[in-house]
Design an enzyme around this catalytic site. Structure first.
Site, PDB file in Angstrom:
ATOM      1  N   HIS A 127       0.877  -1.183   0.000  1.00 44.82           N
ATOM      2  CA  HIS A 127       0.000   0.000   0.000  1.00 44.82           C
ATOM      3  C   HIS A 127       0.908   1.225   0.000  1.00 44.82           C
ATOM      4  CE1 HIS A 127      -2.800   2.960   1.749  1.00 44.82           C
ATOM      5  NE2 HIS A 127      -3.794   2.134   1.481  1.00 44.82           N
ATOM      6  N   ASP A 209       2.980  -4.695   7.963  1.00 42.16           N
ATOM      7  CA  ASP A 209       1.769  -3.894   7.871  1.00 42.16           C
ATOM      8  C   ASP A 209       0.585  -4.846   8.061  1.00 42.16           C
ATOM      9  OD1 ASP A 209      -0.519  -2.645   7.004  1.00 42.16           O
ATOM     10  OD2 ASP A 209       0.321  -1.902   5.129  1.00 42.16           O
ATOM     11  N   GLN A 212      -4.678  -5.120   6.950  1.00 42.92           N
ATOM     12  CA  GLN A 212      -5.695  -6.015   6.387  1.00 42.92           C
ATOM     13  C   GLN A 212      -5.709  -7.380   7.058  1.00 42.92           C
ATOM     14  OE1 GLN A 212      -7.939  -4.965   4.402  1.00 42.92           O
ATOM     15  NE2 GLN A 212      -7.022  -2.980   3.912  1.00 42.92           N
ATOM     16  N   LYS A 235     -10.524  -0.713  10.696  1.00 44.63           N
ATOM     17  CA  LYS A 235     -10.734  -1.834   9.774  1.00 44.63           C
ATOM     18  C   LYS A 235     -11.157  -3.091  10.523  1.00 44.63           C
ATOM     19  CE  LYS A 235      -7.320  -0.150   6.435  1.00 44.63           C
ATOM     20  NZ  LYS A 235      -8.125   0.448   5.355  1.00 44.63           N
ATOM     21  N   CYS A 376      -4.641   2.410  -3.656  1.00 44.72           N
ATOM     22  CA  CYS A 376      -3.370   2.870  -3.082  1.00 44.72           C
ATOM     23  C   CYS A 376      -2.232   1.889  -3.354  1.00 44.72           C
ATOM     24  CB  CYS A 376      -3.497   3.133  -1.584  1.00 44.72           C
ATOM     25  SG  CYS A 376      -4.566   4.504  -1.207  1.00 44.72           S
TER      26      CYS A 376
END
Lengths: 419, 131
Positions: A127, A209, A212, A235, A376
């Site tokens: 991203h 990261d 998600q 999220k 993104c």
């Protein structure tokens, strides 16, 4: 029909008040934009409201009942969230979101430990939040930003990782990778990646990261054995404006604070300041968002009640159903892994001859919310020459009927565009 | 918590035990809680006992809120009475100090005041270990 082995979403849909509202008149809302942000259950909303209606006061040093209650809520929330991620409050820095967490690592750890000629290794599927801060840092430091390739099936190559580690040797200071791709859903083998890095380049730091991954997988920060793990609350059913930067304790101890000011000090004179020894305090400058933290903790408890392993299993059934049904439409080309076991949370695709924005618009007219664009991940889209993709992403309140509705909506695209 | 300022605490605060300094102290510990301005300086005479530092005499000086000063007062008395080692003091938690002061449970905002003296010992031990 998908068979729900362990989990029945119908028991939880009522917890999400927004799912009751109608779209474009009388259309049922079919929310498939969860990778952008999830909806919030009543339990999270109630926790935030209760904080402001019953307990609102600034934390610490308020020698009054509300101050005490607020301080307790603050610390309890931090503990709940840290525990949810397999760590403790001493390794948990609160930020606004994943993007801010990565920037904070770049501005503190990066500024202090990176020198000219060093290498930061990321992947082509990152991203922008895990690209741009490193580009900027590399420019400032005259360091190199290198990329791991993504293959046609949306996977990283561990062999290439081994070669890169050998090539860059002790210049390789950081590997920053996403746990789950927001654009193509790939589940990266973080444990294997970390093992390879630790075996071949033990001094290299690893940032993951988890934006998600956190909404769908059980995350154990210590078991993953990474140096930095970053997440966003919004999220994973929590409020917007809340994020987590988890940092290995011995590393955090050595790092300089990013923000300076109230609450993070030990002693201030006109000339200089010593910082709080307690890591929680040292990395919390200014008034924290107690209500937000409490809301996020409520989200962790909500997810924890069902169990992340159960939810991951359920997500797999949704992904599998989506992959199978999308293949029925000849105009559709799925991007990323074609096997549900290599994916988490979403399925993105191209519709032959119709731009993703037009697909999204037509789906919206049916009450179906998806996301269209480059998500993104412009370098990834450029590499594969995808102008824009359509992404359907899931949460525990989605059902196979939602995916069936998506397929019906895509048939309307066929009708409108005549292809 | 309306009974926080009961007799024991006010008495200890107004007439602290072991208050003062020791000119030829073996150890001097200092701790400060900058956020509220509490501070304490502890003077110790120690002797070796099986490799540990047994406290044979203690005096202290300080200023700050009634809780921090009363807690330091009862802490000093207990240390002296029991002939504690410095290592032992570092293991003391909130509840034994509360007990010494006759408190049920102090509010979260005052825990640092209560443990100011113990913190001085902890910090000294940490500094020693890191050297």
């Amino acid at each position: 029909m998908v068979k729900y082995t362990m989990f029945d979403p119908q028991a939880y849909i009522q917890d999400f008040p927004i799912l009751q509202r109608k779209i474009h008149g009388d259309k049922r809302l079919i929310y498939l934009d969860n990778a952008a942000t999830s909806q919030k259950p009543q339990q999270v909303l109630d926790t935030i409201t209760e904080y402001y209606t019953q307990h609102n006061a600034n934390v610490h040093r308020g020698i009054h009942q509300l101050g005490d209650e607020s301080t307790k809520i603050f610390h309890a929330a931090r503990k709940t969230i840290a525990t949810f991620f397999g760590t403790d409050p001493q390794e948990f820095v609160v930020v606004r979101n994943t993007t801010e967490a990565i920037n904070q690592v770049a501005y503190t750890w990066g500024e202090e430990y990176l020198t000219a000629g060093d290498v930061i290794l990321i992947s082509e599927m990152e991203h922008h939040s895990n690209i741009v801060p490193w580009q900027e840092l590399a420019h400032r430091k005259h360091a190199q930003l290198a990329y791991l390739d993504v293959d046609q099936m949306g996977r990283l190559s561990l062999d290439q990782l081994r070669i890169q580690i050998k090539t860059y040797g002790n210049k390789l200071k950081l590997v920053a990778l996403t746990h789950v791709s927001n654009a193509i859903g790939t589940l990266n083998p973080i444990k294997e990646v970390v093992e390879i890095i630790h075996a071949d380049s033990p001094e290299t730091q690893v940032l993951v990261d988890g934006a998600q991954a956190a909404p769908h997988l059980a995350i154990d920060f210590h078991r993953l054995n990474v140096d930095f793990y970053v997440v966003s609350a919004h999220k994973m059913l929590g409020p917007m404006g809340m994020g987590g930067l988890f940092i290995r304790r011995d590393l955090l101890k050595k790092m300089k604070p990013f923000l300076f000011g109230g609450g993070m000090i030990n002693e201030v004179t006109k000339e200089k300041t010593t910082f709080a020894e307690d890591l929680e305090e040292r990395f919390t400058a200014g008034t924290p968002d107690v209500a937000g933290l409490a809301g996020w903790a409520a989200a962790c408890e909500y997810l924890g009640k069902m169990g992340m392993h159960t939810l991951q299993e359920y997500d797999q059934t949704l992904v599998e159903h989506a992959l199978r049904r999308l293949r029925e439409i000849p105009q559709i080309k799925i991007v990323g892994p074609l096997s549900a076991t290599q994916r988490v949370g979403s399925v993105a695709f191209l519709y032959k001859g119709v731009h993703a924005h037009d697909v999204g618009q037509i789906l919206d007219s049916e009450g179906i919310a998806v996301r269209s664009g480059h998500h993104c991940t412009m370098p990834l889209h450029t590499k594969f020459e995808w102008q824009a993709t359509v992404r359907a992403s899931f949460q525990l309140y989605n059902t196979s009927e939602d995916i069936d509705a998506l397929i019906e909506g895509l048939k309307k695209v066929q009708k409108v565009f005549g292809q | 918590m309306s009974d926080l300022y009961h007799e024991v605490i006010l008495e200890e605060f107004k007439h602290p035990q072991n208050y003062g300094s020791i000119a030829d102290a073996d150890l001097i510990l200092r701790e400060r809680n900058s956020s509220c301005g509490d501070e304490v300086t502890i003077y110790l005479k120690v002797c070796d006992e099986n490799g540990q530092q047994k406290i044979t005499d203690i005096k202290w000086e300080g200023q700050g809120c009634a809780i921090s000063q009363a807690a330091m007062s009862v802490l000093s008395a207990t240390i002296k009475q029991q002939g504690m080692t410095t290592q032992h003091v570092t293991t003391l938690t909130q509840s034994p100090i509360e007990e010494l002061l006759g408190l049920d449970e102090i509010s979260i905002g005052r825990i640092k005041c209560l443990l100011l003296g113990v913190q001085a010992f902890k910090k000294a031990l940490q500094n020693k270990e890191s050297k």
